[in-house]
Motif scaffolding. Sequence first.
Motif, short mmCIF file in Angstrom:
data_model
loop_
_atom_site.label_atom_id
_atom_site.label_comp_id
_atom_site.label_asym_id
_atom_site.label_seq_id
_atom_site.Cartn_x
_atom_site.Cartn_y
_atom_site.Cartn_z
N MET A 27 46.63 41.20 45.15
CA MET A 27 45.37 41.92 45.38
C MET A 27 45.24 42.26 46.86
N THR B 221 25.55 46.94 37.95
CA THR B 221 25.53 45.72 37.15
C THR B 221 25.59 44.49 38.08
N GLN C 290 27.62 42.11 37.85
CA GLN C 290 29.04 41.84 38.15
C GLN C 290 29.49 42.59 39.40
N THR C 291 28.95 43.78 39.59
CA THR C 291 29.32 44.57 40.78
C THR C 291 28.77 43.91 42.04
N ALA D 123 30.98 41.02 42.79
CA ALA D 123 32.26 41.47 43.36
C ALA D 123 32.10 41.91 44.82
N LYS E 262 35.40 41.32 47.02
CA LYS E 262 36.51 41.77 46.17
C LYS E 262 36.45 43.28 45.98
N TYR E 263 35.27 43.83 46.19
CA TYR E 263 35.07 45.27 45.97
C TYR E 263 34.27 45.87 47.13
N SER E 264 34.78 46.99 47.68
CA SER E 264 34.05 47.69 48.74
C SER E 264 33.16 48.74 48.09
N PRO E 265 31.85 48.66 48.32
CA PRO E 265 30.95 49.63 47.67
C PRO E 265 31.10 51.03 48.27
N SER E 266 30.65 52.01 47.52
CA SER E 266 30.63 53.38 48.05
C SER E 266 29.58 53.43 49.16
#
Lengths: 80, 148
Positions: free
Chosen positions: A1, A32, A34-35, A38, A43-47
Amino acid sequence: MSHCPIANSIRKFRFNAGEMTQDELAKRVGVTRQTIIAIESAKYSPSLELAFRIARVFNTTVEEVFTFEDTNLANVKEEK
Amino acid sequence: MSYHEKRAIVNMLSSISITVGYSVYLYFRYLAGGGEFANDPRFWANAFLIFIPISIAANILSSVFFTLHYRITTHDQEPAITDERDKLIELKGNRNALYVFSLGVMLAMVTSALGMPISAMFITIIYSGLLSAVVDELTQFVLYRRGF
């Protein structure tokens, strides 16, 4: 990852906002839970749009909530 | 396990069972025809054209049954919104599926170029379709499982 270079202080801002739940924040920004989990765990880069929405919920700026931690860029600066 | 993870597993199992079931049906038709269909393009074209609506209908049915089962067992509604992370995960799944299907189509052309029976080409296409569907759902499952 792949490592996400964007760190965030959402947990701190949620705490300061009266221990706002992840679910409540998710509903307020239209994603959500979950977002939000994250994003919080990097773990996730937002817009850009979502980053602005999150910052607006906490009445602050995007820079206060999100910080860019590019290790490659830091290495380049050190070499100079 | 979240709704999306469960849905990915159900879709994967549904795709596998539909394709395997149809393959068994085709095999029995092939046996009934005494093996004369192996090089008949009409047989394979018909088989392909029939398979497409059958798989679409079966996937819709499995989706409906899954939603009903999810609502009954969890006493919860499926997520009402599809956000940017969901869309990105779906796109990554679709991208990987397209890679696999493209390779499958190329492999099917290779079987034809090597002078193998036309059945080999159609079987390769059908199974690369199945493999791409599995890769799609597996990618989505893994991405939802680890967050992104």
